[in-house]
Write an enzyme that holds these catalytic residues in place. Structure first.
Site, PDB file in Angstrom:
ATOM      1  N   LYS A  52      62.810  -5.280  70.443  1.00  0.00           N
ATOM      2  CA  LYS A  52      61.475  -4.921  69.915  1.00  0.00           C
ATOM      3  C   LYS A  52      60.413  -5.123  71.001  1.00  0.00           C
ATOM      4  CE  LYS A  52      62.762  -5.899  65.154  1.00  0.00           C
ATOM      5  NZ  LYS A  52      62.815  -6.864  64.039  1.00  0.00           N
ATOM      6  N   GLN A  96      60.678 -12.777  62.400  1.00  0.00           N
ATOM      7  CA  GLN A  96      62.080 -12.345  62.391  1.00  0.00           C
ATOM      8  C   GLN A  96      62.891 -13.135  61.362  1.00  0.00           C
ATOM      9  OE1 GLN A  96      63.328  -9.701  64.288  1.00  0.00           O
ATOM     10  NE2 GLN A  96      65.184  -9.978  63.088  1.00  0.00           N
ATOM     11  N   ASP A 119      56.070  -5.113  59.113  1.00  0.00           N
ATOM     12  CA  ASP A 119      57.428  -5.004  58.548  1.00  0.00           C
ATOM     13  C   ASP A 119      57.367  -4.438  57.129  1.00  0.00           C
ATOM     14  OD1 ASP A 119      59.536  -5.570  60.225  1.00  0.00           O
ATOM     15  OD2 ASP A 119      59.446  -7.747  59.917  1.00  0.00           O
TER      16      ASP A 119
END
Ligand code: NDP
Length: 291
Positions: A52, A96, A119
């Site tokens: 990412k 994460q 997200d």
């Protein structure tokens, strides 16, 4: 048969974002900025976050990686999140998952400012998505919609069977496919582990989205001729013949199902690469919405 090439589509998307960012910078404005919070040393998480951050660099975003010890307390993580929420130079950030067991994931996700939740996991974004309002759509279902649109797969009036009802893939994609608009207007059946006679359902499907995580679950006898297959599954299967000691398998028995399909995503190289590209797209959207 068309192979829905997620690797190429994701690269196209990254090039488009790169061009947009170059134009933003040329006009004298700052670049979009994404941060990622990683707690602990989980191998897969390190790989995901690493790619990412590299993708951010590639398109010209600013990126910040915040690494915290495995032993970080929930309180300390919440404090970090409060700081990120307040940081005016930051457009979006991700935490994460999975988090260490002593941290309540739900509590953490709820603490994220929904306007920075790239997200798309915060209930506010999920609710807004379901109500067809502006929202951050979780990257994997967002990537599937983008693939269907770019390959001009007709979804309107089609019967889609989604297998798997997770909050990050199955359920959101079932909502998106049934909505009005591009890559929507489908009649959707959402199947899960309690579904009976799944094969009877999948055999009537024009489009099947597999998101359950069981390698090669969908076989040729379960599908009809001309079906479109979206395979979200990613499972490492031990393979001594491979240098890494494993191979990546999807939820579809690709070789046999591809014989009957009109269009199919490969694994790897299908939905997976789209996920990171859509995270970048969400970050750009967050930047643009800030004005
Ligand atoms: P979850 O493990 O959260 O959910 C799996 C779903 O599959 C559940 O809804 C479960 O039903 C259902 N299921 C399990 N067994 C069966 C069965 N025999 N028949 C029908 N349904 C069944 O999965 P995720 O959505 O998180 O992930 C699914 C797969 O996608 C994994 O391989 C994961 O690695 C991959 N993935 C890939 C991404 C990408 O970027 N390409 C991103 C995210 C995930 P129930 O609810 O009843 O338990």
């Amino acid at each position: 048969m068309i192979v829905l090439d997620g690797k190429k589509t994701a690269q196209d998307l990254k090039e488009e974002i790169k061009e947009t960012v170059a134009a933003i910078k040329k006009s004298g404005k700052r670049a979009p900025h994404l941060a990622a919070v990683l707690v602990g040393n989980d191998g897969a998480s390190l790989t995901y976050v690493g790619s990412k951050v590299r993708s951010c660099d590639y398109v010209g975003f600013d990126s910040t990686l915040i690494r915290l010890e495995e032993s970080t307390t929930e309180e300390a993580l919440l404090k970090q999140i409060a700081e990120l929420n307040q940081n005016q130079d930051l457009d979006g950030y991700i935490v994460q998952l999975p988090l260490p067991k002593h941290i309540d994931e739900e509590k953490i996700l709820l603490a994220i400012d929904p306007t920075k939740d790239v997200d798309g996991f915060h209930p506010s974004n999920f609710g807004r998505m379901a109500l067809e309002m502006d929202a951050f759509i979780p990257a994997t279902p967002f990537g599937i919609m983008e693939l269907l649109e770019r390959y001009k797969i007709e979804t309107a009036g089609k019967h889609c069977v989604v297998v798997g009802r997770s909050h990050i893939v199955g359920r959101p994609i079932s909502i998106l496919l049934s909505q009005k608009g591009p890559a929507g207007n489908a009649t959707v059946t959402l199947a899960h582990s309690r579904t009976q006679q799944l094969s009877e359902l999948t055999k009537t499907a024009d489009i099947i989205v597999m998101a359950l995580g069981i390698p090669e679950f969908l076989t040729t006898s379960m599908v009809k001729e001309g079906v479109t297959i979206i395979d979200v599954g990613i499972t490492r299967v031990a393979d001594a013949a491979h240098p890494k000691g494993y191979v990546i398998k999807g939820d579809v028995a690709y070789a046999e199902v591809a014989q009957k399909a009109a269009a199919i995503t490969p694994v790897p190289g299908g939905v997976g690469p789209m996920t990171i590209a859509m995270l970048l797209k969400n970050t750009l959207l967050a930047y643009q919405r800030k004005g």
